[in-house]
Design a protein around this motif. Structure first.
Motif, PDB file in Angstrom:
ATOM      1  N   ARG A 209       0.832  -1.202   0.000  1.00 10.04           N
ATOM      2  CA  ARG A 209       0.000   0.000   0.000  1.00 10.04           C
ATOM      3  C   ARG A 209       0.868   1.255   0.000  1.00 10.04           C
ATOM      4  NH1 ARG A 209      -3.164  -0.076   4.913  1.00 10.04           N
ATOM      5  NH2 ARG A 209      -3.202   2.162   5.267  1.00 10.04           N
ATOM      6  N   HIS A 210       1.936   1.221   0.779  1.00 12.48           N
ATOM      7  CA  HIS A 210       2.858   2.357   0.805  1.00 12.48           C
ATOM      8  C   HIS A 210       3.481   2.588  -0.570  1.00 12.48           C
ATOM      9  CE1 HIS A 210       5.966   5.140   2.024  1.00 12.48           C
ATOM     10  NE2 HIS A 210       6.905   4.297   1.619  1.00 12.48           N
ATOM     11  N   LEU A 211       3.940   1.516  -1.201  1.00 19.91           N
ATOM     12  CA  LEU A 211       4.537   1.645  -2.528  1.00 19.91           C
ATOM     13  C   LEU A 211       3.542   2.224  -3.528  1.00 19.91           C
ATOM     14  CD1 LEU A 211       6.428  -1.769  -2.737  1.00 19.91           C
ATOM     15  CD2 LEU A 211       7.496   0.490  -2.792  1.00 19.91           C
ATOM     16  N   ALA A 212       2.311   1.719  -3.491  1.00 18.88           N
ATOM     17  CA  ALA A 212       1.302   2.192  -4.437  1.00 18.88           C
ATOM     18  C   ALA A 212       0.997   3.665  -4.231  1.00 18.88           C
ATOM     19  CB  ALA A 212       0.033   1.357  -4.295  1.00 18.88           C
ATOM     20  N   TRP A 213       0.889   4.087  -2.980  1.00 20.69           N
ATOM     21  CA  TRP A 213       0.605   5.508  -2.723  1.00 20.69           C
ATOM     22  C   TRP A 213       1.782   6.398  -3.115  1.00 20.69           C
ATOM     23  CZ3 TRP A 213      -3.616   8.227  -2.021  1.00 20.69           C
ATOM     24  CH2 TRP A 213      -4.790   7.571  -1.622  1.00 20.69           C
ATOM     25  N   GLN A 214       3.015   5.903  -2.951  1.00 16.10           N
ATOM     26  CA  GLN A 214       4.162   6.681  -3.420  1.00 16.10           C
ATOM     27  C   GLN A 214       4.107   6.874  -4.933  1.00 16.10           C
ATOM     28  OE1 GLN A 214       7.840   4.842  -1.744  1.00 16.10           O
ATOM     29  NE2 GLN A 214       8.066   6.876  -0.855  1.00 16.10           N
ATOM     30  N   ALA A 215       3.729   5.815  -5.644  1.00 20.44           N
ATOM     31  CA  ALA A 215       3.621   5.927  -7.096  1.00 20.44           C
ATOM     32  C   ALA A 215       2.525   6.901  -7.483  1.00 20.44           C
ATOM     33  CB  ALA A 215       3.344   4.548  -7.701  1.00 20.44           C
ATOM     34  N   VAL A 216       1.387   6.842  -6.805  1.00 19.63           N
ATOM     35  CA  VAL A 216       0.281   7.763  -7.098  1.00 19.63           C
ATOM     36  C   VAL A 216       0.736   9.211  -6.909  1.00 19.63           C
ATOM     37  CG1 VAL A 216      -1.963   8.561  -6.245  1.00 19.63           C
ATOM     38  CG2 VAL A 216      -1.579   6.126  -6.659  1.00 19.63           C
ATOM     39  N   ALA A 217       1.554   9.451  -5.887  1.00 15.99           N
ATOM     40  CA  ALA A 217       2.023  10.809  -5.624  1.00 15.99           C
ATOM     41  C   ALA A 217       2.866  11.364  -6.762  1.00 15.99           C
ATOM     42  CB  ALA A 217       2.820  10.837  -4.323  1.00 15.99           C
ATOM     43  N   GLU A 218       3.494  10.481  -7.547  1.00 19.68           N
ATOM     44  CA  GLU A 218       4.308  10.949  -8.677  1.00 19.68           C
ATOM     45  C   GLU A 218       3.464  11.328  -9.886  1.00 19.68           C
ATOM     46  OE1 GLU A 218       7.492  11.598  -8.477  1.00 19.68           O
ATOM     47  OE2 GLU A 218       7.445  10.922  -6.392  1.00 19.68           O
ATOM     48  N   GLY A 219       2.197  10.912  -9.906  1.00 19.13           N
ATOM     49  CA  GLY A 219       1.292  11.322 -10.981  1.00 19.13           C
ATOM     50  C   GLY A 219       1.317  10.475 -12.229  1.00 19.13           C
ATOM     51  N   LEU A 220       2.179   9.443 -12.281  1.00 19.22           N
ATOM     52  CA  LEU A 220       2.205   8.564 -13.446  1.00 19.22           C
ATOM     53  C   LEU A 220       1.132   7.486 -13.303  1.00 19.22           C
ATOM     54  CD1 LEU A 220       6.029   7.938 -14.045  1.00 19.22           C
ATOM     55  CD2 LEU A 220       4.518   9.555 -15.222  1.00 19.22           C
ATOM     56  N   PRO A 221       0.698   6.893 -14.415  1.00 18.21           N
ATOM     57  CA  PRO A 221      -0.257   5.786 -14.318  1.00 18.21           C
ATOM     58  C   PRO A 221       0.327   4.627 -13.516  1.00 18.21           C
ATOM     59  CG  PRO A 221      -0.124   6.597 -16.576  1.00 18.21           C
ATOM     60  CD  PRO A 221       0.987   7.257 -15.819  1.00 18.21           C
ATOM     61  N   LEU A 222      -0.544   3.970 -12.759  1.00 21.33           N
ATOM     62  CA  LEU A 222      -0.163   2.804 -11.968  1.00 21.33           C
ATOM     63  C   LEU A 222      -0.938   1.599 -12.475  1.00 21.33           C
ATOM     64  CD1 LEU A 222       1.205   1.391  -9.558  1.00 21.33           C
ATOM     65  CD2 LEU A 222      -0.688   2.211  -8.126  1.00 21.33           C
ATOM     66  N   VAL A 223      -0.213   0.576 -12.934  1.00 14.96           N
ATOM     67  CA  VAL A 223      -0.817  -0.662 -13.423  1.00 14.96           C
ATOM     68  C   VAL A 223      -0.942  -1.624 -12.248  1.00 14.96           C
ATOM     69  CG1 VAL A 223      -0.568  -2.605 -15.000  1.00 14.96           C
ATOM     70  CG2 VAL A 223       0.177  -0.316 -15.709  1.00 14.96           C
ATOM     71  N   LEU A 224      -2.149  -2.110 -11.999  1.00 14.80           N
ATOM     72  CA  LEU A 224      -2.398  -3.029 -10.893  1.00 14.80           C
ATOM     73  C   LEU A 224      -2.542  -4.445 -11.438  1.00 14.80           C
ATOM     74  CD1 LEU A 224      -4.878  -0.933  -8.735  1.00 14.80           C
ATOM     75  CD2 LEU A 224      -2.386  -1.123  -8.540  1.00 14.80           C
ATOM     76  N   ARG A 225      -1.615  -5.301 -11.054  1.00 17.01           N
ATOM     77  CA  ARG A 225      -1.550  -6.682 -11.533  1.00 17.01           C
ATOM     78  C   ARG A 225      -2.402  -7.570 -10.630  1.00 17.01           C
ATOM     79  NH1 ARG A 225       3.336  -8.613 -13.613  1.00 17.01           N
ATOM     80  NH2 ARG A 225       3.398 -10.093 -11.872  1.00 17.01           N
ATOM     81  N   HIS A 226      -3.394  -8.235 -11.200  1.00 18.41           N
ATOM     82  CA  HIS A 226      -4.253  -9.147 -10.452  1.00 18.41           C
ATOM     83  C   HIS A 226      -3.867 -10.591 -10.764  1.00 18.41           C
ATOM     84  CE1 HIS A 226      -7.130  -6.007  -9.197  1.00 18.41           C
ATOM     85  NE2 HIS A 226      -6.857  -5.476 -10.371  1.00 18.41           N
ATOM     86  N   ARG A 227      -3.778 -11.414  -9.725  1.00 18.67           N
ATOM     87  CA  ARG A 227      -3.522 -12.836  -9.946  1.00 18.67           C
ATOM     88  C   ARG A 227      -4.716 -13.475 -10.644  1.00 18.67           C
ATOM     89  NH1 ARG A 227      -1.816 -12.877  -4.428  1.00 18.67           N
ATOM     90  NH2 ARG A 227      -3.777 -13.947  -3.921  1.00 18.67           N
ATOM     91  N   GLN A 228      -4.421 -14.411 -11.552  1.00 17.86           N
ATOM     92  CA  GLN A 228      -5.476 -15.094 -12.289  1.00 17.86           C
ATOM     93  C   GLN A 228      -6.457 -15.786 -11.351  1.00 17.86           C
ATOM     94  OE1 GLN A 228      -5.894 -15.086 -15.611  1.00 17.86           O
ATOM     95  NE2 GLN A 228      -4.007 -14.141 -16.276  1.00 17.86           N
TER      96      GLN A 228
END
Length: 355
Positions: A209-228
């Motif tokens: 969650r921390h990593l994802a929020w850091q990426a969101v703060a940079e403003g670039l698109p975030l690809v979320l990988r879901h397990r099959q």
């Protein structure tokens, strides 16, 4: 048929894939890259992916469709790995690759993939790999978190997006309210650093969650990988809703069973998009057409890029032709929707130059 013909215009943008193996491969090594797990004494060439490879790839190497795996791989060795990969990638119809560089293995980087395919290529940075690299050289939790923030900012300068696992992002106390509290984060980082082995990546939900929020703060698109086999986009529902209005787009990569669920999130939330690989029908039946991107997800084999792109294009052709024949879409609308899904949406979301 006019709608179907319109789909053939222009190159695909593959919004999510990986590098390919650069060396020549025997039949055993080749099969390890095919998706799935074969039963004892059977072969993964007898699978949907194996049949798709045998249908689309042999003609690109000068053989007839559906030739035997042994004959195909013999031809691959005869041409050499580089020439085979070059011919295969240039037969995909892909003009732009977005490449997640976080997959383990000796895979070619985006620049080499693009050069072999005669296409543009851009990097998507895997957040878990970035955390692993920082942790390998950090001694304390405070130093790790400071170095990680700096690394995410630096990575954003040369990439078009980030990627991370979706599972765990929307669950747990406080998950829907935003980033983890600093004290909880520091404790989680300290526990992970104390227990991890060099080279291991974070899997704890709070760290992800921390990593994802850091990426969101940079403003670039975030690809979320879901397990099959996982629960699908519902696992990240809290995160999806909490990031609305934060300035970063989210691209869901659902498995086949969760396409409709991902489409419903894209319908509900302005910043959520859906990457599709196979039949786009379930997603296009629900999501706004400006929210759907082609994302083949190939890894390891150029053949998987070919099979995914050809299969997707055939499904999109058939869908558009059926809608036009039924009078639900006009031929011009079919061409416009196809252009969005094939390339236009990905170029807009990831800030890519015009084709």
């Amino acid at each position: 048929m006019a709608g179907a013909r319109a789909l053939q215009r222009g190159h695909l943008v593959d919004a999510y894939g990986h590098g390919v193996h650069p060396a020549e491969l025997g039949i055993g090594a080749f099969e390890t890259w095919l998706p799935g797990a074969a039963a004892p004494f059977t072969t993964l060439f007898d699978s949907p992916a194996g049949f798709a490879v045998r249908r689309w790839c042999p003609p690109l190497l000068g053989l007839e469709p559906h030739c035997s795996p042994a004959r195909y791989l013999a031809r691959r060795r005869e041409l050499g790995a580089y020439e085979s990969v070059r011919r295969l990638l240039r037969g995909t119809g892909i003009g732009t690759y977005l490449v997640d560089t976080g997959e383990p293995g000796d895979l070619v980087p985006p620049g080499e993939l693009g050069a072999a395919g005669g296409a543009a290529a851009y990097e998507i940075v895997r957040l878990e790999q970035l955390a692993q690299q920082v942790a390998d050289t950090s001694g304390t939790a405070g130093g790790f978190l400071a170095n990680l923030a700096e690394s995410v900012r630096g990575a954003a300068l040369g990439a078009v997006g980030f990627a991370c696992a979706a599972e765990g992002l929307g669950g747990g106390p406080g998950a829907a309210s935003g980033p983890p509290p600093p004290a909880e984060l520091r404790n989680a980082a300290a526990r992970w650093l104390a227990s991890r082995r060099v080279g291991s990546r974070p899997a704890e939900p709070l760290m992800l969650r921390h990593l994802a929020w850091q990426a969101v703060a940079e403003g670039l698109p975030l690809v979320l990988r879901h397990r099959q086999e996982g629960p699908g986009p519902a696992a990240a529902a809290g995160f999806l809703r909490a990031t609305a209005g934060e300035g970063a787009d989210l691209v869901l990569l659902p498995g086949p069973a969760h396409g409709a669920a991902a489409a419903r999130f894209a319908e509900e939330l302005a910043h959520v998009y859906v990457g599709v690989r196979g039949d786009p029908g379930p997603v296009l039946g629900c999501a706004p057409f400006g929210k759907v991107l082609y994302a083949g997800g190939a890894v390891g084999l150029a053949e998987l890029y070919v099979a995914a792109a050809r299969g997707f294009s055939a499904e999109l052709d058939a869908l558009a032709a059926a809608r036009v024949a039924a009078g639900e879409w006009s031929a011009s609308d079919a061409g416009r929707v196809a252009a969005l899904v094939r390339a236009g949406n990905a170029r807009r979301v990831f800030g890519l130059p015009a084709g």
